[in-house]
Design an enzyme around this catalytic site. Structure first.
Site: not given
Ligand SMILES: *Cc1c(COP(=O)(O)O)cnc(C)c1O
Length: 338
Positions: A81, A184, A220
């Site tokens: 990622r 991210k 989300e």
């Molecule tokens: C990091 C993140 C998540 C959760 O991802 P995981 O891999 O499960 O920790 C969900 N939404 C956003 C916007 C994020 O930045």
């Protein structure tokens, strides 16, 4: 000193541990991993990370398991990622091998800070990547720093696994359809902070965001993915170009299939909220946050019992935790041994 930590009363906050690791990219190659103790480091005042947002991060956890060993949860998924994020932000990412070496080294050098089995706590690992070259004209950095730090954390919600109230935040958008919501990028968090803070001030610990183009489909929560369970036992989670592909969500989908649920990744219109009997928010930090209600304009949708998480959400939470703590067989091969 790790001996002074009250493992059972840890929150989710920064704590300085023994050391962290850093590797630097310059002249087209990654240098070797170095270990540092002082968390304050000099960076160039014109570094692209500060001015133009060339900054990416990851989050994952290590656990002390029942058999006394330490396991890291799905680190290669985080490595991949970070590579995707770096591509989108025109940055250089460490390859999977360097990422894994950095994560293992930081955990191994901070062994004393990994909370003991049975405390419900874990070691949170935070890898991040920043552009360090000085640029005032806009162009990608030629140099990058990749740093991994870690700290012990307790369960995200100290009061336990209880449902929270959420609201749909429409005053601000979090991520554009073809923007950077699916990676991210550090800046996504700044973009979501005001909406989340205003939601909290109105009494809603978490905010749900809809697709930014039409405000019609569920994207989300501010910092975690959305899933809902229908009365027919279908696990439904949004398909969208502007949500972060959560590793926790992916893992819960596998567990849901193991438990015989059907899994659907698809567009979810906000009106469909009335069809869910349970709703959860998922991410590494809290794993799962059960959601009792979601306020949307002048309506409030509710899911199950205000004072207790639903049976399915509880079962997912217990299962993923028992795999992480080595109480249940790691049948999907998620854990990397230290
Ligand atoms: C990091 C993140 C998540 C959760 O991802 P995981 O891999 O499960 O920790 C969900 N939404 C956003 C916007 C994020 O930045």
């Amino acid at each position: 000193m790790a001996q002074n930590v009250d493992w059972k009363n840890l929150g989710f906050k920064y704590m300085q541990t023994d050391s962290f690791v850093r590797a630097d990219y310059s002249n087209g190659i990654w240098g070797k991993l170095n270990i540092y103790k002082d968390p304050v480091m000099p960076f160039h005042i014109a570094a692209t990370a500060f001015h133009y947002g060339q900054a990416a991060f990851e989050g994952l956890k290590a656990f002390s398991r029942k058999d006394g060993t330490i396991g890291i949860f799905r680190p290669l998924d985080n490595a991949r990622r970070m590579i995707n994020t770096a591509q989108r932000l025109v940055m250089q990412a460490p390859n999977e091998e360097l990422f894994l070496e950095a994560v293992k080294t930081v955990v191994s050098n901070n062994r004393e800070w990994v909370p003991p089995y049975g405390t419900g706590a874990s070691l949170y690992i935070r890898p991040f990547l920043i552009g360090t070259s000085p640029h005032v004209g806009i162009s990608p950095s030629e140099e990058y720093a990749f740093i991994v730090l870690c700290m012990p954390v307790g369960p995200y919600y100290k009061n336990g696994f209880y449902p929270v109230k959420a609201m749909v935040q429409e005053k601000y958008d979090r991520a554009a359809p073809q923007g950077v919501g699916n990676v991210k990028a550090a800046g996504n968090y700044a973009a979501g902070m005001l909406g989340d803070i205003e939601g909290k001030n109105e009494g809603y610990p978490i905010c749900l965001y809809l697709d930014s183009a039409q405000h019609h489909y569920i994207d989300e929560f501010g910092t975690s993915n959305f899933f809902g369970i229908t009365k027919d036992n279908v696990y439904v989670t949004p398909q969208s170009s502007s949500i972060l592909p959560s590793i926790t969500n992916k893992s819960i989908q596998d567990i849901a299939r193991d438990f015989g649920l059907k899994v659907e990744n698809r567009l979810i219109s906000v009106d469909e909220l009335e069809n869910f009997v349970e709703v959860g928010a998922c991410g590494t930090a809290a794993v799962i946050t059960p959601v009792y209600s979601i306020k949307y304009r002048d309506r409030t949708f509710t899911f199950g019992n205000e004072h207790e998480a639903g049976a399915t959400v509880k079962r997912f939470f217990k299962e993923i935790q028992s795999i992480q703590y080595g109480e249940t067989e790691d049948r999907h091969g998620w854990i990397v041994n230290l």
